[in-house]
Design a protein around this motif. Structure first.
Motif, PDB file in Angstrom:
ATOM      1  N   GLU A   1       0.854  -1.188   0.000  1.00 41.52           N
ATOM      2  CA  GLU A   1       0.000   0.000   0.000  1.00 41.52           C
ATOM      3  C   GLU A   1       0.889   1.236   0.000  1.00 41.52           C
ATOM      4  OE1 GLU A   1      -3.312   0.248  -0.363  1.00 41.52           O
ATOM      5  OE2 GLU A   1      -3.316  -1.928  -0.592  1.00 41.52           O
ATOM      6  N   GLY A   2       0.502   2.232  -0.764  1.00 40.33           N
ATOM      7  CA  GLY A   2       1.281   3.459  -0.832  1.00 40.33           C
ATOM      8  C   GLY A   2       2.301   3.475  -1.951  1.00 40.33           C
ATOM      9  N   VAL A   3       2.580   2.307  -2.551  1.00 39.76           N
ATOM     10  CA  VAL A   3       3.499   2.238  -3.682  1.00 39.76           C
ATOM     11  C   VAL A   3       2.670   2.419  -4.953  1.00 39.76           C
ATOM     12  CG1 VAL A   3       5.119   0.796  -4.977  1.00 39.76           C
ATOM     13  CG2 VAL A   3       5.100   0.723  -2.475  1.00 39.76           C
ATOM     14  N   LEU A   4       3.071   3.355  -5.794  1.00 41.02           N
ATOM     15  CA  LEU A   4       2.364   3.624  -7.036  1.00 41.02           C
ATOM     16  C   LEU A   4       2.300   2.365  -7.896  1.00 41.02           C
ATOM     17  CD1 LEU A   4       1.060   5.844  -8.784  1.00 41.02           C
ATOM     18  CD2 LEU A   4       3.320   6.250  -9.765  1.00 41.02           C
ATOM     19  N   ASP A   5       1.119   2.083  -8.440  1.00 38.55           N
ATOM     20  CA  ASP A   5       0.895   0.897  -9.263  1.00 38.55           C
ATOM     21  C   ASP A   5       0.413   1.335 -10.651  1.00 38.55           C
ATOM     22  OD1 ASP A   5       0.206  -1.509 -10.409  1.00 38.55           O
ATOM     23  OD2 ASP A   5      -1.021  -2.201  -8.736  1.00 38.55           O
ATOM     24  N   PRO A   6       1.334   1.719 -11.546  1.00 39.86           N
ATOM     25  CA  PRO A   6       0.906   2.209 -12.859  1.00 39.86           C
ATOM     26  C   PRO A   6       0.175   1.153 -13.693  1.00 39.86           C
ATOM     27  CG  PRO A   6       3.307   2.035 -12.750  1.00 39.86           C
ATOM     28  CD  PRO A   6       2.787   1.765 -11.381  1.00 39.86           C
ATOM     29  N   GLN A   7       0.533  -0.118 -13.567  1.00 39.10           N
ATOM     30  CA  GLN A   7      -0.177  -1.156 -14.313  1.00 39.10           C
ATOM     31  C   GLN A   7      -1.604  -1.307 -13.798  1.00 39.10           C
ATOM     32  OE1 GLN A   7       2.826  -4.295 -13.800  1.00 39.10           O
ATOM     33  NE2 GLN A   7       2.811  -4.480 -16.023  1.00 39.10           N
ATOM     34  N   GLY A   8      -1.775  -1.263 -12.500  1.00 33.95           N
ATOM     35  CA  GLY A   8      -3.112  -1.328 -11.923  1.00 33.95           C
ATOM     36  C   GLY A   8      -3.962  -0.155 -12.373  1.00 33.95           C
ATOM     37  N   GLU A   9      -3.374   1.035 -12.408  1.00 30.82           N
ATOM     38  CA  GLU A   9      -4.100   2.223 -12.850  1.00 30.82           C
ATOM     39  C   GLU A   9      -4.467   2.110 -14.328  1.00 30.82           C
ATOM     40  OE1 GLU A   9      -6.115   5.768 -12.736  1.00 30.82           O
ATOM     41  OE2 GLU A   9      -5.520   4.421 -11.124  1.00 30.82           O
ATOM     42  N   ALA A  10      -3.581   1.571 -15.157  1.00 32.68           N
ATOM     43  CA  ALA A  10      -3.884   1.378 -16.579  1.00 32.68           C
ATOM     44  C   ALA A  10      -5.042   0.392 -16.755  1.00 32.68           C
ATOM     45  CB  ALA A  10      -2.644   0.894 -17.317  1.00 32.68           C
TER      46      ALA A  10
ATOM     47  N   LEU B   1     -10.717  -0.599 -18.020  1.00 35.23           N
ATOM     48  CA  LEU B   1     -12.025  -1.127 -17.651  1.00 35.23           C
ATOM     49  C   LEU B   1     -13.091  -0.041 -17.727  1.00 35.23           C
ATOM     50  CD1 LEU B   1     -11.048  -3.441 -14.659  1.00 35.23           C
ATOM     51  CD2 LEU B   1     -11.907  -4.169 -16.903  1.00 35.23           C
ATOM     52  N   GLY B   2     -12.746   1.167 -17.268  1.00 29.37           N
ATOM     53  CA  GLY B   2     -13.682   2.294 -17.364  1.00 29.37           C
ATOM     54  C   GLY B   2     -14.025   2.607 -18.813  1.00 29.37           C
ATOM     55  N   ALA B   3     -13.016   2.560 -19.678  1.00 29.35           N
ATOM     56  CA  ALA B   3     -13.239   2.830 -21.095  1.00 29.35           C
ATOM     57  C   ALA B   3     -14.115   1.755 -21.739  1.00 29.35           C
ATOM     58  CB  ALA B   3     -11.901   2.922 -21.831  1.00 29.35           C
ATOM     59  N   MET B   4     -14.119   0.566 -21.164  1.00 28.25           N
ATOM     60  CA  MET B   4     -14.940  -0.532 -21.683  1.00 28.25           C
ATOM     61  C   MET B   4     -16.348  -0.521 -21.090  1.00 28.25           C
ATOM     62  SD  MET B   4     -12.034  -3.499 -21.543  1.00 28.25           S
ATOM     63  CE  MET B   4     -12.970  -4.776 -22.339  1.00 28.25           C
ATOM     64  N   GLY B   5     -16.640   0.471 -20.255  1.00 26.39           N
ATOM     65  CA  GLY B   5     -17.977   0.589 -19.692  1.00 26.39           C
ATOM     66  C   GLY B   5     -18.139   0.035 -18.294  1.00 26.39           C
ATOM     67  N   PHE B   6     -17.073  -0.437 -17.681  1.00 24.61           N
ATOM     68  CA  PHE B   6     -17.144  -0.949 -16.306  1.00 24.61           C
ATOM     69  C   PHE B   6     -16.841   0.204 -15.354  1.00 24.61           C
ATOM     70  CE2 PHE B   6     -15.930  -4.608 -18.946  1.00 24.61           C
ATOM     71  CZ  PHE B   6     -16.961  -5.479 -18.628  1.00 24.61           C
ATOM     72  N   ASP B   7     -17.855   1.015 -15.091  1.00 27.48           N
ATOM     73  CA  ASP B   7     -17.659   2.254 -14.349  1.00 27.48           C
ATOM     74  C   ASP B   7     -17.535   2.056 -12.837  1.00 27.48           C
ATOM     75  OD1 ASP B   7     -17.780   3.739 -16.720  1.00 27.48           O
ATOM     76  OD2 ASP B   7     -19.974   3.800 -16.636  1.00 27.48           O
ATOM     77  N   GLY B   8     -17.889   0.913 -12.318  1.00 29.16           N
ATOM     78  CA  GLY B   8     -17.885   0.698 -10.882  1.00 29.16           C
ATOM     79  C   GLY B   8     -16.541   0.324 -10.293  1.00 29.16           C
ATOM     80  N   VAL B   9     -15.483   0.295 -11.103  1.00 24.19           N
ATOM     81  CA  VAL B   9     -14.167  -0.101 -10.595  1.00 24.19           C
ATOM     82  C   VAL B   9     -13.441   1.153 -10.109  1.00 24.19           C
ATOM     83  CG1 VAL B   9     -11.972  -1.207 -11.145  1.00 24.19           C
ATOM     84  CG2 VAL B   9     -14.079  -2.033 -12.216  1.00 24.19           C
ATOM     85  N   ASN B  10     -13.229   1.241  -8.805  1.00 28.58           N
ATOM     86  CA  ASN B  10     -12.610   2.427  -8.216  1.00 28.58           C
ATOM     87  C   ASN B  10     -11.104   2.300  -8.039  1.00 28.58           C
ATOM     88  OD1 ASN B  10     -15.109   3.752  -7.942  1.00 28.58           O
ATOM     89  ND2 ASN B  10     -15.513   2.578  -6.078  1.00 28.58           N
ATOM     90  N   GLY B  11     -10.585   1.093  -8.069  1.00 27.72           N
ATOM     91  CA  GLY B  11      -9.152   0.904  -7.899  1.00 27.72           C
ATOM     92  C   GLY B  11      -8.745  -0.505  -8.287  1.00 27.72           C
ATOM     93  N   VAL B  12      -7.513  -0.629  -8.782  1.00 29.21           N
ATOM     94  CA  VAL B  12      -6.966  -1.936  -9.154  1.00 29.21           C
ATOM     95  C   VAL B  12      -5.533  -2.000  -8.657  1.00 29.21           C
ATOM     96  CG1 VAL B  12      -6.304  -3.449 -11.070  1.00 29.21           C
ATOM     97  CG2 VAL B  12      -8.393  -2.084 -11.240  1.00 29.21           C
ATOM     98  N   ARG B  13      -5.182  -3.099  -8.025  1.00 29.12           N
ATOM     99  CA  ARG B  13      -3.800  -3.384  -7.653  1.00 29.12           C
ATOM    100  C   ARG B  13      -3.407  -4.637  -8.411  1.00 29.12           C
ATOM    101  NH1 ARG B  13      -1.119   0.593  -5.390  1.00 29.12           N
ATOM    102  NH2 ARG B  13       0.184  -0.799  -4.171  1.00 29.12           N
ATOM    103  N   GLN B  14      -2.350  -4.569  -9.162  1.00 28.50           N
ATOM    104  CA  GLN B  14      -1.898  -5.682  -9.985  1.00 28.50           C
ATOM    105  C   GLN B  14      -0.729  -6.360  -9.289  1.00 28.50           C
ATOM    106  OE1 GLN B  14       1.235  -5.438 -11.956  1.00 28.50           O
ATOM    107  NE2 GLN B  14       0.921  -7.500 -12.666  1.00 28.50           N
ATOM    108  N   GLY B  15      -0.691  -7.672  -9.345  1.00 31.30           N
ATOM    109  CA  GLY B  15       0.402  -8.409  -8.714  1.00 31.30           C
ATOM    110  C   GLY B  15       0.749  -9.643  -9.522  1.00 31.30           C
ATOM    111  N   LYS B  16       1.353 -10.619  -8.848  1.00 31.53           N
ATOM    112  CA  LYS B  16       1.716 -11.853  -9.540  1.00 31.53           C
ATOM    113  C   LYS B  16       1.507 -13.036  -8.607  1.00 31.53           C
ATOM    114  CE  LYS B  16       6.535 -10.893  -8.441  1.00 31.53           C
ATOM    115  NZ  LYS B  16       7.808 -10.445  -8.942  1.00 31.53           N
ATOM    116  N   VAL B  17       1.242 -14.182  -9.225  1.00 28.49           N
ATOM    117  CA  VAL B  17       1.106 -15.438  -8.498  1.00 28.49           C
ATOM    118  C   VAL B  17       2.219 -16.352  -8.980  1.00 28.49           C
ATOM    119  CG1 VAL B  17      -0.328 -17.475  -8.109  1.00 28.49           C
ATOM    120  CG2 VAL B  17      -1.393 -15.216  -8.258  1.00 28.49           C
TER     121      VAL B  17
END
Length: 76
Positions: free
Chosen positions: A11-20, A25-41
């Motif tokens: 938390e607090g570390v900028l996540d440019p991939q998550g923001e992209a 998703l917003g551009a595709m019409g999914f307006d309810g997504v307020n934040g995304v954090r991207q990671g790896k498994v």
């Protein structure tokens, strides 16, 4: 034995991939997504008897950059 390690930016570390992703998703019409954090498994197939502490050492030394990332270990 199968082990999963989930690595995420702290938390607090900028996540440019998550923001992209959020923006796309917003551009595709999914307006309810307020934040995304991207990671790896990371899926590991380890020898029976491997301890959670040993997997944590793998994370600390190689699998996660603990300065900016946190991780969780999922073992059976």
């Amino acid at each position: 034995m199968k082990v999963r390690v989930v690595v995420m930016l702290k938390e607090g570390v900028l996540d440019p991939q998550g923001e992209a992703i959020r923006h796309a998703l917003g551009a595709m019409g999914f307006d309810g997504v307020n934040g995304v954090r991207q990671g790896k498994v990371i899926a590991l197939d380890v020898a029976d008897g491997t301890t959670e502490d040993e997997v944590a050492q793998m994370c600390e030394r190689l699998l996660a950059n603990t300065v900016i990332e946190s991780y969780t270990v999922e073992m059976p």
